[in-house]
Design an enzyme around this catalytic site. Structure first.
Site, short mmCIF file in Angstrom:
data_model
loop_
_atom_site.label_atom_id
_atom_site.label_comp_id
_atom_site.label_asym_id
_atom_site.label_seq_id
_atom_site.Cartn_x
_atom_site.Cartn_y
_atom_site.Cartn_z
N SER A 139 2.22 -10.12 1.89
CA SER A 139 2.90 -10.69 0.54
C SER A 139 3.11 -12.43 0.68
CB SER A 139 3.96 -9.91 0.17
OG SER A 139 4.76 -10.37 -0.48
N TYR A 152 11.49 -4.96 1.25
CA TYR A 152 10.20 -5.41 1.33
C TYR A 152 9.79 -6.49 1.93
CZ TYR A 152 5.90 -6.56 -1.82
OH TYR A 152 4.70 -6.81 -2.31
P1 NDP Z 1 0.20 -0.70 -7.31
O1 NDP Z 1 1.71 -0.16 -7.58
O2 NDP Z 1 -0.76 -0.99 -8.47
O3 NDP Z 1 -0.43 -0.06 -6.37
C1 NDP Z 1 0.27 0.33 -5.28
C2 NDP Z 1 -0.39 1.74 -4.56
O4 NDP Z 1 0.23 2.24 -3.47
C3 NDP Z 1 -0.89 2.83 -5.75
O5 NDP Z 1 -2.18 3.16 -5.47
C4 NDP Z 1 -0.34 3.85 -5.05
O6 NDP Z 1 -0.84 5.22 -5.41
C5 NDP Z 1 -0.04 3.73 -3.68
N1 NDP Z 1 1.06 4.23 -2.96
C6 NDP Z 1 2.28 3.98 -3.12
N2 NDP Z 1 3.07 4.86 -2.45
C7 NDP Z 1 2.15 5.57 -1.54
C8 NDP Z 1 2.45 6.66 -0.52
N3 NDP Z 1 3.59 6.95 -0.06
N4 NDP Z 1 1.32 7.24 -0.19
C9 NDP Z 1 0.00 6.75 -0.69
N5 NDP Z 1 -0.16 5.82 -1.50
C10 NDP Z 1 0.97 5.29 -2.03
O7 NDP Z 1 0.58 -2.21 -6.59
P2 NDP Z 1 -0.32 -3.33 -6.02
O8 NDP Z 1 -1.77 -3.28 -6.29
O9 NDP Z 1 0.37 -4.68 -6.65
O10 NDP Z 1 0.03 -3.22 -4.68
C11 NDP Z 1 -0.78 -3.10 -3.41
C12 NDP Z 1 -0.46 -3.86 -2.37
O11 NDP Z 1 -0.16 -5.31 -2.45
C13 NDP Z 1 1.12 -3.51 -1.85
O12 NDP Z 1 1.09 -3.26 -0.46
C14 NDP Z 1 1.89 -4.62 -2.13
O13 NDP Z 1 3.02 -4.86 -1.70
C15 NDP Z 1 0.80 -5.57 -1.97
N6 NDP Z 1 1.19 -6.97 -2.84
C16 NDP Z 1 1.32 -7.11 -4.22
C17 NDP Z 1 1.27 -8.22 -4.94
C18 NDP Z 1 1.15 -8.28 -6.29
O14 NDP Z 1 1.69 -9.45 -6.79
N7 NDP Z 1 0.92 -7.34 -7.12
C19 NDP Z 1 1.80 -9.43 -4.28
C20 NDP Z 1 1.84 -9.29 -2.83
C21 NDP Z 1 1.60 -8.02 -2.13
P3 NDP Z 1 -0.14 6.52 -5.93
O15 NDP Z 1 1.03 6.22 -6.48
O16 NDP Z 1 -1.08 7.41 -6.37
O17 NDP Z 1 0.44 7.23 -4.40
#
Ligand code: NDP
Length: 249
Positions: A139, A152
């Site tokens: 991130s 985070y």
């Molecule tokens: P979303 O909330 O769209 O996606 C998060 C994903 O993680 C979902 O598919 C969710 O699926 C899954 N997830 C969460 N907890 C669990 C768990 N315990 N077990 C399995 N799967 C899990 O967020 P983003 O696409 O934005 O984020 C994706 C990654 O990118 C993250 O690591 C985030 O920190 C990182 N990121 C995002 C940024 C942004 O601006 N969007 C910037 C920098 C980094 P489900 O709920 O079905 O389990």
């Protein structure tokens, strides 16, 4: 260089947002993608949309048994494992003096310990396949801090150092381990952030040289690059995909 035909990829959190963007890139390059997340309905829909033999397997990445079951099931159904994308992540936005120990653990377990569990479990399968590719998602908070994101930021700083450790340990196994540091991307995660952090939407636009929020498809190319032969001599790197956000002081 960019052909992933015959390769099998697990993408945690691949049912939406950045994970689904990367899964689209990998599937279009020929990989068979395993969408791994908790929401089975959402994962099944994502796998259907991806095509190319993609399948959904339920996992809670904070749970060791669940992660090991995921890897076993993926190899049983697809025959091998070549690519692991450690993308699942959450945030709980509170300053350190308000964040509880339980909330701290929830974020660290989901964002950081999960990468250890999945990589630890995938290593033997990648050795068996003659090599592999691990892509960890950091991130901007791997670089910067934020008053409202102590756990985070700690998890995302940790991801970069964990990436380097695995890259060093597994280079002799022909496993390359790299991190992607996304800028501000329009997903469910940041839709919540925009509700909770006043002025965030406009401040991101002002600061990002590309003058836009990122979208999930901005991650297709980097995923294919880091999963394929084109990046054979790149390991332990942290690559920003941020429209230039991090280059300004
Ligand atoms: P979303 O909330 O769209 O996606 C998060 C994903 O993680 C979902 O598919 C969710 O699926 C899954 N997830 C969460 N907890 C669990 C768990 N315990 N077990 C399995 N799967 C899990 O967020 P983003 O696409 O934005 O984020 C994706 C990654 O990118 C993250 O690591 C985030 O920190 C990182 N990121 C995002 C940024 C942004 O601006 N969007 C910037 C920098 C980094 P489900 O709920 O079905 O389990």
């Amino acid at each position: 260089m960019f052909d992933l035909t015959g390769k099998v990829a697990i993408v945690t959190g691949g049912n939406g947002g950045i994970g689904l963007g990367m899964a689209r890139g990998l599937a279009a390059a020929g990989a068979r993608v395993v969408v791994a997340a908790r929401n089975t309905k959402k994962s099944a829909a994502a796998a259907r949309a991806l095509g190319s033999g993609a399948l959904a397997i339920e996992v809670d990445v904070t749970d060791e048994t669940s992660v090991n079951d995921l890897i076993r099931a993926a190899v049983a159904q697809c025959g091998r494992l070549d690519i692991l994308v450690n993308n699942a992540g959450i945030n709980i936005r509170k300053p350190p003096h308000v964040l509880s120990l339980g909330e701290w653990r929830q974020v660290i377990d989901t964002n950081l310990t999960s990468a250890y569990l999945c990589s630890h479990g995938a290593h033997a399968e990648m050795q068996r396949a003659g090599g592999g590719k691990i892509i960890n998602i950091g991130s901007m908070m791997s670089i910067f801090g934020a008053a409202y994101a102590p756990a985070y930021a700690a998890s995302k700083g940790g991801i970069v150092q964990f990436t380097k450790a695995c890259a060093a340990a597994w280079a002799p196994d022909n496993i390359q381990v790299n991190a992607i540091l996304p800028g501000w991307i329009d997903t469910d995660l940041t839709r919540h952030a925009r509700d909770q952090v006043a002025g965030l939407h406009d401040s991101v636009l002002r600061r990002t040289p590309a003058a836009r929020w990122g979208v999930s498809d901005d991650f297709r190319g980097i995923a294919v690059f880091l999963a394929g032969a084109a990046s054979a001599f790149i390991t332990g790197a942290a690559i920003t995909v941020d429209g230039g956000y991090s280059i300004l002081g």
